[in-house]
Scaffold this active site. Structure first.
Site, PDB file in Angstrom:
ATOM      1  CG  HIS A   1      -4.467   8.862   6.928  1.00 39.03           C
ATOM      2  ND1 HIS A   1      -3.226   8.810   7.527  1.00 39.03           N
ATOM      3  CD2 HIS A   1      -4.418   7.961   5.927  1.00 39.03           C
ATOM      4  CE1 HIS A   1      -2.476   7.925   6.909  1.00 39.03           C
ATOM      5  NE2 HIS A   1      -3.173   7.396   5.916  1.00 39.03           N
TER       6      HIS A   1
ATOM      7  CG  HIS B   1       1.287   2.020   4.693  1.00 41.60           C
ATOM      8  ND1 HIS B   1       0.182   2.058   3.856  1.00 41.60           N
ATOM      9  CD2 HIS B   1       1.353   3.256   5.262  1.00 41.60           C
ATOM     10  CE1 HIS B   1      -0.392   3.252   3.912  1.00 41.60           C
ATOM     11  NE2 HIS B   1       0.306   3.999   4.755  1.00 41.60           N
TER      12      HIS B   1
ATOM     13  N   GLY C   1      -3.382  12.466  15.719  1.00 45.31           N
ATOM     14  CA  GLY C   1      -2.884  13.567  14.899  1.00 45.31           C
ATOM     15  C   GLY C   1      -1.784  14.327  15.592  1.00 45.31           C
ATOM     16  CG  ASP C   2       2.071  14.629  14.292  1.00 45.15           C
ATOM     17  OD1 ASP C   2       2.277  14.083  15.393  1.00 45.15           O
ATOM     18  OD2 ASP C   2       2.503  14.194  13.219  1.00 45.15           O
TER      19      ASP C   2
ATOM     20  CE  LYS D   1      -3.304   3.364  19.086  1.00 49.98           C
ATOM     21  NZ  LYS D   1      -2.549   4.455  18.416  1.00 49.98           N
TER      22      LYS D   1
ATOM     23  CB  SER E   1      -0.923  -0.017   1.215  1.00 48.50           C
ATOM     24  OG  SER E   1      -0.189  -0.223   2.402  1.00 48.50           O
TER      25      SER E   1
ATOM     26  CG  PHE F   1      10.393  13.124   7.895  1.00 50.06           C
ATOM     27  CD1 PHE F   1       9.950  14.424   8.075  1.00 50.06           C
ATOM     28  CD2 PHE F   1      10.089  12.492   6.704  1.00 50.06           C
ATOM     29  CE1 PHE F   1       9.229  15.089   7.088  1.00 50.06           C
ATOM     30  CE2 PHE F   1       9.359  13.146   5.710  1.00 50.06           C
ATOM     31  CZ  PHE F   1       8.938  14.442   5.899  1.00 50.06           C
TER      32      PHE F   1
HETATM   33  C1  LIG Z   1       0.581   5.041  10.019  1.00 48.81           C
HETATM   34  C2  LIG Z   1       0.520   6.456  10.545  1.00 48.81           C
HETATM   35  C3  LIG Z   1      -0.307   7.378   9.896  1.00 48.81           C
HETATM   36  C4  LIG Z   1      -0.392   8.695  10.368  1.00 48.81           C
HETATM   37  N1  LIG Z   1      -1.206   9.599   9.720  1.00 48.81           N
HETATM   38  C5  LIG Z   1      -1.339  10.852  10.192  1.00 48.81           C
HETATM   39  C6  LIG Z   1      -2.238  11.793   9.593  1.00 48.81           C
HETATM   40  O1  LIG Z   1      -2.914  11.485   8.614  1.00 48.81           O
HETATM   41  N2  LIG Z   1      -2.332  13.037  10.135  1.00 48.81           N
HETATM   42  C7  LIG Z   1      -1.601  13.407  11.234  1.00 48.81           C
HETATM   43  O2  LIG Z   1      -1.737  14.548  11.696  1.00 48.81           O
HETATM   44  N3  LIG Z   1      -0.751  12.547  11.825  1.00 48.81           N
HETATM   45  C8  LIG Z   1      -0.617  11.277  11.341  1.00 48.81           C
HETATM   46  N4  LIG Z   1       0.242  10.391  11.961  1.00 48.81           N
HETATM   47  C9  LIG Z   1       1.023  10.849  13.103  1.00 48.81           C
HETATM   48  C10 LIG Z   1       0.255  10.629  14.425  1.00 48.81           C
HETATM   49  O3  LIG Z   1      -0.945  11.346  14.405  1.00 48.81           O
HETATM   50  C11 LIG Z   1       1.153  11.116  15.557  1.00 48.81           C
HETATM   51  O4  LIG Z   1       2.223  10.241  15.740  1.00 48.81           O
HETATM   52  C12 LIG Z   1       0.453  11.421  16.868  1.00 48.81           C
HETATM   53  O5  LIG Z   1       1.391  12.103  17.686  1.00 48.81           O
HETATM   54  C13 LIG Z   1      -0.040  10.195  17.626  1.00 48.81           C
HETATM   55  O6  LIG Z   1      -1.107   9.623  16.986  1.00 48.81           O
HETATM   56  P1  LIG Z   1      -1.753   8.232  17.502  1.00 48.81           P
HETATM   57  O7  LIG Z   1      -2.922   7.977  16.657  1.00 48.81           O
HETATM   58  O8  LIG Z   1      -0.730   7.186  17.627  1.00 48.81           O
HETATM   59  O9  LIG Z   1      -2.231   8.710  18.968  1.00 48.81           O
HETATM   60  P2  LIG Z   1      -2.569   7.964  20.326  1.00 48.81           P
HETATM   61  O10 LIG Z   1      -2.828   6.517  20.140  1.00 48.81           O
HETATM   62  O11 LIG Z   1      -3.638   8.778  20.976  1.00 48.81           O
HETATM   63  O12 LIG Z   1      -1.206   8.102  21.149  1.00 48.81           O
HETATM   64  C14 LIG Z   1      -0.593   9.370  21.354  1.00 48.81           C
HETATM   65  C15 LIG Z   1       0.213   9.359  22.647  1.00 48.81           C
HETATM   66  O13 LIG Z   1      -0.675   9.276  23.773  1.00 48.81           O
HETATM   67  C16 LIG Z   1      -0.424   8.093  24.517  1.00 48.81           C
HETATM   68  N5  LIG Z   1      -1.765   7.574  24.862  1.00 48.81           N
HETATM   69  C17 LIG Z   1      -2.640   6.956  24.047  1.00 48.81           C
HETATM   70  N6  LIG Z   1      -3.783   6.683  24.701  1.00 48.81           N
HETATM   71  C18 LIG Z   1      -3.639   7.181  25.957  1.00 48.81           C
HETATM   72  C19 LIG Z   1      -4.472   7.230  27.124  1.00 48.81           C
HETATM   73  N7  LIG Z   1      -5.698   6.700  27.112  1.00 48.81           N
HETATM   74  N8  LIG Z   1      -3.993   7.839  28.240  1.00 48.81           N
HETATM   75  C20 LIG Z   1      -2.748   8.387  28.262  1.00 48.81           C
HETATM   76  N9  LIG Z   1      -1.890   8.349  27.201  1.00 48.81           N
HETATM   77  C21 LIG Z   1      -2.342   7.764  26.062  1.00 48.81           C
HETATM   78  C22 LIG Z   1       0.366   7.164  23.601  1.00 48.81           C
HETATM   79  O14 LIG Z   1       1.244   6.317  24.330  1.00 48.81           O
HETATM   80  C23 LIG Z   1       1.157   8.179  22.801  1.00 48.81           C
HETATM   81  O15 LIG Z   1       2.295   8.631  23.490  1.00 48.81           O
HETATM   82  C24 LIG Z   1       0.366   9.084  11.516  1.00 48.81           C
HETATM   83  C25 LIG Z   1       1.202   8.149  12.137  1.00 48.81           C
HETATM   84  C26 LIG Z   1       1.282   6.853  11.668  1.00 48.81           C
HETATM   85  C27 LIG Z   1       2.197   5.878  12.341  1.00 48.81           C
END
Ligand SMILES: Cc1cc2nc3c(=O)[nH]c(=O)nc-3n(C[C@H](O)[C@H](O)[C@H](O)COP(=O)(O)OP(=O)(O)OC[C@H]3O[C@@H](n4cnc5c(N)ncnc54)[C@H](O)[C@@H]3O)c2cc1C
Length: 293
Positions: free
Chosen positions: A76, A267, A107-108, A166, A14, A217
């Protein structure tokens, strides 16, 4: 088709793209997708920006890839800058348009901010968004994971617990953050399996396009640069073409190592440049994903 069903049948290849800053850039992204469509990707995905019009471009490109180019898609979606009601509107549009797959992310933080802040009425963690999607929609849902740990996590154990959350909430599969040493991926998979995570963990691979970009990055994602790559990045710091060629060779060997070890798919982070990924696939000759004669 749901990607879960694709994963049950094959090891998907992908491609991930990102939306342009302005609408003028949409044709270029679509062109990059169609240049790689000849390699028969099992799905493509388009990242979701931190706000404004690029979020609409993500939707537009995702739908065009599905409807005009006939490629399966994964949209996404993030928790940044939109509350539940706004996200529901996006989800309803995607559903009405026949999109079957979502990757639910936190998200970032938007450019200029260093910390993620949930909007009023929005979600705090990817797991909150994922739970909402699973409870209210029929989408297949993926989630992100971090072989070297997420930059904000306290430690690898806590990070893995949240990844498991998750999966327990219904993520069908995981896609990893970029890494340049396959051992991080293999160790992560071992730890995930020991923690009871059974879903496919698809490695995300970013071919080096230029040295400075990879340094940026990796410093943002917290991914390590192995010593042998570090030397090469220095060597080609001022020569983008050579850095790109080196990146093709490095990623070819990296993906070969992963593929031969039986990974459930790959991917590619394409960064909207089709050249490197096409050369890597030409090198690898993965059945079903070769350039047509
Ligand atoms: C495959 C992939 C695709 C991506 N696509 C995008 C995109 O389209 N747009 C974008 O903006 N970014 C994208 N990102 C980046 C991503 O959004 C960032 O890395 C972001 O900082 C974390 O996202 P996450 O979904 O892993 O968050 P989460 O799963 O919420 O985790 C974020 C942080 O919070 C912690 N955490 C999670 N749940 C809890 C909880 N319940 N209590 C306390 N701490 C918790 C985790 O350990 C981690 O440190 C992508 C990353 C990857 C790997």
């Amino acid at each position: 088709m749901k990607i879960k069903e694709i994963l049950a049948k094959t090891r998907p290849v992908s491609f991930e793209f990102f939306p342009p800053r302005s609408a003028d850039g949409i044709p270029d992204v679509l062109e990059a997708i169609s240049e790689l469509a000849i390699y028969s990707p099992d799905f493509v995905s388009v990242t979701y920006g931190a706000g404004g019009s690029t979020q609409a471009f993500t939707e537009e490109i995702t739908l065009q890839a599905k409807n005009d180019l006939g490629v399966e898609v994964m949209a996404h979606l993030t928790c940044v800058g939109q509350n539940q009601e706004e996200l529901d509107r996006v989800l309803a549009r995607l559903e009405a348009a026949g999109v079957e797959n979502i990757i639910a992310l936190r998200g970032d933080p938007p450019r200029g901010s260093t910390e993620f802040v949930a909007v009023e009425g929005g979600f705090r963690h990817a797991s909150d968004l994922l739970k909402h999607v699973k409870s209210n929609y029929e989408f297949g849902v993926a989630a992100a994971c971090y072989p070297e740990g997420h930059t904000e996590s306290v430690d690898l154990t806590a990070d893995l617990e949240y990844v498991k959350k998750k999966v327990d909430l219904g993520a069908d599969f995981l896609v990893t953050q970029l890494f340049y040493d396959n051992q991080y991926y293999f160790d992560f998979v071992d730890r995930a399996r020991a923690a009871g995570i059974q879903v496919p963990i698809v490695p995300g691979v970013l071919p080096v396009l230029n040295s400075a970009q990879v340094r940026r990055f990796t410093s943002l994602s917290g991914s390590n640069i192995p010593p042998q790559l570090d030397v090469l990045l220095d060597k080609y710091a001022d020569n983008e073409n050579s850095a790109r060629d080196m990146g093709v060779e490095y990623a070819t060997e990296q993906v070969r190592g992963l593929w031969d070890a039986g990974v459930p798919g790959v991917h590619f982070y394409v960064l909207n440049r089709s050249y490197s990924v096409s050369r890597i696939l030409d090198n690898l000759q993965i059945p079903g994903h070769t350039r047509p004669n």
